[in-house]
Design a protein around this motif. Structure first.
Motif, short mmCIF file in Angstrom:
data_model
loop_
_atom_site.label_atom_id
_atom_site.label_comp_id
_atom_site.label_asym_id
_atom_site.label_seq_id
_atom_site.Cartn_x
_atom_site.Cartn_y
_atom_site.Cartn_z
N ASN A 53 -5.43 16.73 2.36
CA ASN A 53 -6.50 16.27 1.49
C ASN A 53 -7.54 17.36 1.28
O ASN A 53 -7.95 17.64 0.16
CB ASN A 53 -7.20 15.04 2.08
CG ASN A 53 -6.31 13.81 2.08
OD1 ASN A 53 -6.18 13.13 3.08
ND2 ASN A 53 -5.70 13.52 0.96
N ASP B 126 -7.22 12.42 13.45
CA ASP B 126 -8.28 11.64 12.80
C ASP B 126 -7.95 11.38 11.34
O ASP B 126 -7.55 12.29 10.60
CB ASP B 126 -9.59 12.44 12.93
CG ASP B 126 -10.82 11.61 12.60
OD1 ASP B 126 -10.90 11.08 11.48
OD2 ASP B 126 -11.70 11.52 13.45
N SER B 127 -8.14 10.13 10.91
CA SER B 127 -7.74 9.76 9.55
C SER B 127 -8.57 10.45 8.47
O SER B 127 -8.20 10.45 7.30
CB SER B 127 -7.88 8.24 9.37
OG SER B 127 -9.25 7.86 9.51
N ARG B 128 -9.68 11.06 8.87
CA ARG B 128 -10.57 11.64 7.87
C ARG B 128 -10.33 13.13 7.61
O ARG B 128 -10.96 13.71 6.74
CB ARG B 128 -12.03 11.45 8.33
CG ARG B 128 -12.38 10.00 8.58
CD ARG B 128 -13.66 9.83 9.35
NE ARG B 128 -13.50 10.08 10.77
CZ ARG B 128 -14.42 9.77 11.69
NH1 ARG B 128 -15.55 9.21 11.31
NH2 ARG B 128 -14.23 10.03 12.97
N VAL B 129 -9.45 13.74 8.40
CA VAL B 129 -9.37 15.19 8.33
C VAL B 129 -7.98 15.73 8.01
O VAL B 129 -7.58 16.76 8.55
CB VAL B 129 -9.90 15.83 9.63
CG1 VAL B 129 -11.31 15.38 9.90
CG2 VAL B 129 -9.03 15.49 10.81
N SER B 130 -7.25 15.08 7.16
CA SER B 130 -5.94 15.60 6.82
C SER B 130 -6.09 16.89 6.02
O SER B 130 -6.69 16.89 4.95
CB SER B 130 -5.17 14.57 5.99
OG SER B 130 -4.06 15.17 5.41
N PHE C 177 -1.92 8.68 1.36
CA PHE C 177 -3.03 8.25 2.21
C PHE C 177 -4.27 9.09 1.96
O PHE C 177 -4.23 10.30 2.00
CB PHE C 177 -2.64 8.36 3.70
CG PHE C 177 -1.64 7.34 4.13
CD1 PHE C 177 -0.39 7.73 4.60
CD2 PHE C 177 -1.93 5.99 4.08
CE1 PHE C 177 0.54 6.79 5.00
CE2 PHE C 177 -1.00 5.03 4.48
CZ PHE C 177 0.24 5.44 4.95
N GLN C 178 -5.36 8.42 1.73
CA GLN C 178 -6.63 9.09 1.51
C GLN C 178 -7.43 9.10 2.81
O GLN C 178 -7.11 8.36 3.74
CB GLN C 178 -7.41 8.35 0.41
CG GLN C 178 -6.71 8.36 -0.94
CD GLN C 178 -6.47 9.77 -1.43
OE1 GLN C 178 -7.37 10.61 -1.41
NE2 GLN C 178 -5.25 10.06 -1.83
N PRO C 179 -8.49 9.94 2.89
CA PRO C 179 -9.29 9.98 4.11
C PRO C 179 -9.73 8.59 4.54
O PRO C 179 -10.24 7.81 3.75
CB PRO C 179 -10.48 10.85 3.71
CG PRO C 179 -9.95 11.75 2.67
CD PRO C 179 -8.93 10.95 1.92
N GLY C 180 -9.50 8.29 5.81
CA GLY C 180 -9.91 7.01 6.35
C GLY C 180 -8.81 5.97 6.43
O GLY C 180 -8.99 4.92 7.05
N GLU C 181 -7.65 6.26 5.85
CA GLU C 181 -6.62 5.22 5.79
C GLU C 181 -5.61 5.26 6.92
O GLU C 181 -5.11 4.22 7.35
CB GLU C 181 -5.88 5.30 4.45
CG GLU C 181 -6.70 4.88 3.27
CD GLU C 181 -5.85 4.68 2.03
OE1 GLU C 181 -5.16 5.64 1.62
OE2 GLU C 181 -5.87 3.58 1.49
N ARG D 292 0.82 -1.20 0.00
CA ARG D 292 0.00 0.00 0.00
C ARG D 292 0.86 1.26 0.00
O ARG D 292 0.64 2.19 -0.77
CB ARG D 292 -0.93 -0.04 1.22
CG ARG D 292 -1.78 1.21 1.43
CD ARG D 292 -2.76 1.38 0.31
NE ARG D 292 -3.39 2.68 0.35
CZ ARG D 292 -2.86 3.78 -0.18
NH1 ARG D 292 -1.67 3.72 -0.79
NH2 ARG D 292 -3.49 4.94 -0.11
#
Lengths: 248, 333
Positions: A87, A80-84, B166-170, A42
């Motif tokens: 991105n 939190d993995s959702r808030v980078s 890395f995408q959101p959630g990873e 990955r």
């Protein structure tokens, strides 16, 4: 009648035979591909993609960056993995010096207890001379949920509880102003107030105050709601001036 | 504080060719993307094989589900499709960012520029990624189940979301100066609060400590004795890595300062990995094989990435010499 009985007799046996290990033995060799998540693959894929599509396409930019970084922003975001923020804001390398911790907290100035965050702020302002400090909160924050649920008599987490308690003043303020708020509404209010609390704590660092007084630095708050796909800026109003000496 | 571990299904709905064409007008870009992706897309035969592969997996999973209805972890179901799908479709999402030359935020005193720039970027994110993959984002909004905990430096050039895609959630990400992990006995700080949450609650399966070249924090660590006026906050923090500095100075005293720093950058990663093992709940999971510790080193001068895995059986943080062993070392360039 007898046919039905036959059917009943056969089916359970078939089910037994087709258990997991048997299936794997049948299918895996046929496909000859790994069936489990490979973390190394990955990150290898991710790095390869970056190198080919970004780095190799802009060699001068990256070469210049390798010599020196000059980011305009210092950002505090949740782990939190959702808030980078990279991105959400499509940040390029070199744009933002970024600190990520649970619930995007900034503690008040404390050289002993909070050397980590202090080091980040110190380096960003003194060495990198950033222009904007941004603290970004978000919806459904686990850290804030934990803060709201404290004190918890049943379970305690050594490190998490101590860390999220930095936001206690925010929680107290929200509960005082909105005594009837519960659930999601309370969570959202505390999430936003915690950003304001962190912005306030930023002002306890002398170089932050100096930067603001000299108009070289700005502090800004933000709130990312990924449930609705919205972002709002939260501004803190302050007025700071250079100190003046009173002389006779 | 329990979070239900729900996995989303496919990361991105759109098929690679279609989304690429809507984002990019340039055909050249498309063919370059084909090159990167594991050679899957070049041959229609391979594509058919992939398709068959997915269908077979689906069958396998459906059968598996029916065998163990209570024990099924939804995350298993989607992981398989997720990984390949992710690697296939990754390019489509990042593609639009590589089209134009990097658009640096303009250096200006004008307040409005910061606001406007950020707002525009968020709106493009919303339009091109969030709304395009709404179902996925809505599932993520309910719960996150990242596979990685990444500990990275705060340096603006090394964001793991960018260089490792890395995408959101990873990935649950912690960023501090010099990607350091203090040992258990140092007491609470922001890094170990994040460790506690990601390992115990989110139950991540991999921890990656990723360092990089020309790290200012490591440089501060290596020059600590020399300078008397070193910033006290930074000094108080990077001293966490002092074991790495001792080892480096002992083994590389004949090399130049820059070379020593480079050595220390890597040594510090291993030091942090060993410090991870001082946390009992981490060691327990590593011993059981539920958690793997990885080290990574990004050299942004020549764009290479080195990665390795800590070999738990041969590592013992309690040894005074800080004994450790690594395995599966790879170098990507």
């Amino acid at each position: 009648m007898s046919k039905d009985l036959n059917k009943e007799a056969i089916e359970p046996r078939l089910v037994e035979e087709l258990d997991q290990t048997n299936l794997e033995k049948i299918i895996t060799p046929v496909l000859q591909l790994p069936l489990t998540f490979d973390p190394i693959q990955r990150i290898n894929d991710g790095f390869k993609h970056f190198k080919i599509n970004e780095f190799n396409k802009h060699p001068e930019y990256f070469q210049k960056l390798a010599e020196k970084q000059k980011p305009k922003f210092l950002m505090f975001a949740c782990s939190d993995s959702r808030v980078s923020p990279t991105n959400i804001f499509n940040l390029r390398p070199g744009e933002a010096f970024m600190a990520r911790n649970i619930a995007n907290m900034v503690p008040a100035f404390d050289k002993l207890k909070h050397a980590g965050v202090g080091a980040i702020i110190e380096y960003a302002i003194l060495a990198l001379e950033v222009e904007v400090i941004m603290v970004i909160g978000h919806s459904r924050c686990g850290g804030i949920s934990r803060l709201i649920s404290l004190p918890d008599e049943e379970t305690s987490y050594d490190f998490i509880d101590r860390w999220v308690s930095i936001g206690e003043p925010a929680k107290a303020k929200v509960l005082a102003e909105h005594p009837n708020a519960t659930g999601q509404e309370l969570q959202t209010l505390v999430e936003k107030e915690s950003v304001m609390n962190s912005l306030g704590n930023l002002l306890s660092y002398p170089y932050v105050r100096l930067g603001i007084a000299n108009k070289k630095l700005k502090v800004l708050g933000g709130y990312y709601d990924f449930v609705c796909g919205k972002f709002q800026f939260l501004d803190v109003h302050h007025h700071i001036e250079q100190t003046t000496n009173i002389q006779e | 504080m329990a979070h239900s571990i729900l996995r989303s299904s496919h990361l991105y709905k759109s098929e690679l060719p279609r989304s690429t064409s809507t984002i990019s007008n340039s055909k050249m870009n498309f063919s370059e993307i084909e090159q990167t992706h594991l050679g899957f897309l070049n041959s229609s035969n391979l594509y058919k094989q992939l398709d068959l592969h997915f269908r077979m997996k689906d069958i396998f999973l459906r059968l598996q589900t029916s065998m163990q209805p209570s024990g099924l972890n939804p995350r298993d179901k989607s992981n398989l499709a997720l990984r390949l799908q992710a690697s296939r479709d990754q390019a489509a999402l990042v593609q639009e960012t590589s089209e134009t030359t990097p658009n640096l935020i303009k250096n200006s005193d004008d307040d409005r520029l910061s606001f406007t720039e950020m707002k525009n970027r968020f709106l493009s994110f919303k339009k091109q990624k969030y709304l395009e993959n709404l179902e996925h984002y809505q599932e993520l909004a309910q719960a996150q189940a990242p596979k990685f905990l990444v500990i990275s430096c705060a340096d603006s050039r090394v964001c793991p979301s960018y260089i490792l895609g890395f995408q959101p959630g990873e990935a649950f990400v912690v960023r501090n100066v010099a990607n350091l992990v203090p040992p258990f006995e140092n007491g609470p700080c922001e890094t170990n609060a994040a460790l506690e949450f990601s390992v115990n609650t989110l139950q991540v399966e991999n921890i990656l400590v990723t360092g990089h070249s020309c790290c200012g924090g490591i440089q501060a660590l290596m020059s600590m004795e020399d300078e008397e006026n070193s910033s006290s906050f930074i000094k108080n923090w990077v001293v966490v890595g002092k074991a790495a500095r001792s080892t480096t100075k002992a083994t590389t005293s004949n090399l130049s300062f820059d070379q020593q720093c480079k050595h220390c950058e890597k040594e510090s990663i291993n030091n942090s990995l060993l410090n991870l093992l001082t946390y009992p709940w981490i060691e327990e999971r590593v011993a059981k094989g539920l958690l793997t510790l990885h080290g990574g080193y990004y050299n942004f001068v020549d764009c290479t990435y080195e990665k390795w895995t800590l070999d738990y059986q041969w590592s013992n943080p309690k040894l005074e010499t800080g004994g450790y062993a690594i395995k599966n070392r790879e170098f990507w360039s």
